[in-house]
Design a protein around this motif. Sequence first.
Motif, short mmCIF file in Angstrom:
data_model
loop_
_atom_site.label_atom_id
_atom_site.label_comp_id
_atom_site.label_asym_id
_atom_site.label_seq_id
_atom_site.Cartn_x
_atom_site.Cartn_y
_atom_site.Cartn_z
N PHE A 85 -30.16 2.19 12.43
CA PHE A 85 -29.60 0.90 12.80
C PHE A 85 -30.30 0.33 14.03
O PHE A 85 -30.54 -0.87 14.13
N PHE A 86 -30.63 1.21 14.99
CA PHE A 86 -31.36 0.77 16.18
C PHE A 86 -32.70 0.16 15.79
O PHE A 86 -33.05 -0.94 16.23
N HIS A 87 -33.43 0.86 14.95
CA HIS A 87 -34.74 0.40 14.50
C HIS A 87 -34.62 -0.96 13.80
O HIS A 87 -35.36 -1.90 14.11
N THR A 88 -33.69 -1.08 12.90
CA THR A 88 -33.52 -2.30 12.11
C THR A 88 -33.09 -3.48 12.99
O THR A 88 -33.66 -4.57 12.91
N HIS A 89 -32.08 -3.26 13.82
CA HIS A 89 -31.56 -4.35 14.64
C HIS A 89 -32.53 -4.77 15.74
O HIS A 89 -32.65 -5.96 16.04
N ALA A 90 -33.23 -3.82 16.34
CA ALA A 90 -34.20 -4.17 17.39
C ALA A 90 -35.35 -4.98 16.80
O ALA A 90 -35.82 -5.94 17.41
N GLY A 91 -35.79 -4.59 15.61
CA GLY A 91 -36.89 -5.30 14.98
C GLY A 91 -36.51 -6.69 14.49
O GLY A 91 -37.35 -7.59 14.44
N GLY A 92 -35.25 -6.90 14.16
CA GLY A 92 -34.83 -8.20 13.66
C GLY A 92 -34.22 -9.11 14.70
O GLY A 92 -34.41 -10.33 14.66
N LEU A 93 -33.50 -8.54 15.66
CA LEU A 93 -32.80 -9.37 16.64
C LEU A 93 -33.73 -9.89 17.73
O LEU A 93 -33.57 -11.02 18.20
N ALA A 94 -34.73 -9.10 18.13
CA ALA A 94 -35.63 -9.53 19.21
C ALA A 94 -36.36 -10.83 18.88
O ALA A 94 -36.36 -11.75 19.71
#
Length: 190
Positions: A85-94
């Motif tokens: 989830f960290f990987h996915t959200h950091a890559g999409g939210l930034a």
Amino acid sequence: MIRFRALETRAVRRPPLPLILVAIAMLALGETASPFLSGLRPAVERHARARVAANAGVHGLTGSAEYDDEIRNRAVFTAEAGLSFFHTHAGGLAPLVLLAGTIVASVVPGVATRGLLYVLLTAAALFPLGYLAYALAALEMGRESGVALAERYVLTPLGSAAILALVTLAWALGRAGRARDHAPRVGQAT
């Protein structure tokens, strides 16, 4: 009939440096998490199992092999899910935060409104860290307690900041659009 107005030329401004740095750092950390999800997965699993064993009491290990294996497997899955989830959200939210910050800098009038949006967007950029807290707390405090802690004190406040930032940005853009529509045009009789 639809009338098209001439496109206004407006300089694109950049958001404040702290917002840019936080968003880029989250993007870099999120992309760096990728090796932990693939090549280093066995090491992550070993570490997670070791932390569950070190915190046997909070996980409710009983000494029954079958029952304890199920608890260990769920804790390891939770830790791996947190990394994912960290990987996915950091890559999409930034990138979304960078885009929203640029829109705020370029379009939103009012220093106070821009300042509020910058603070909310910077907090929103930190949202993916909640999933690291989720993964680590689940191993240290037990699955249910750790997830509850991460959700209550990290994910909910930062996620609320993200939602509030986007809603406030939509409101500010609507307000700016209405003000622009009612402003007199150059060469137009008043």
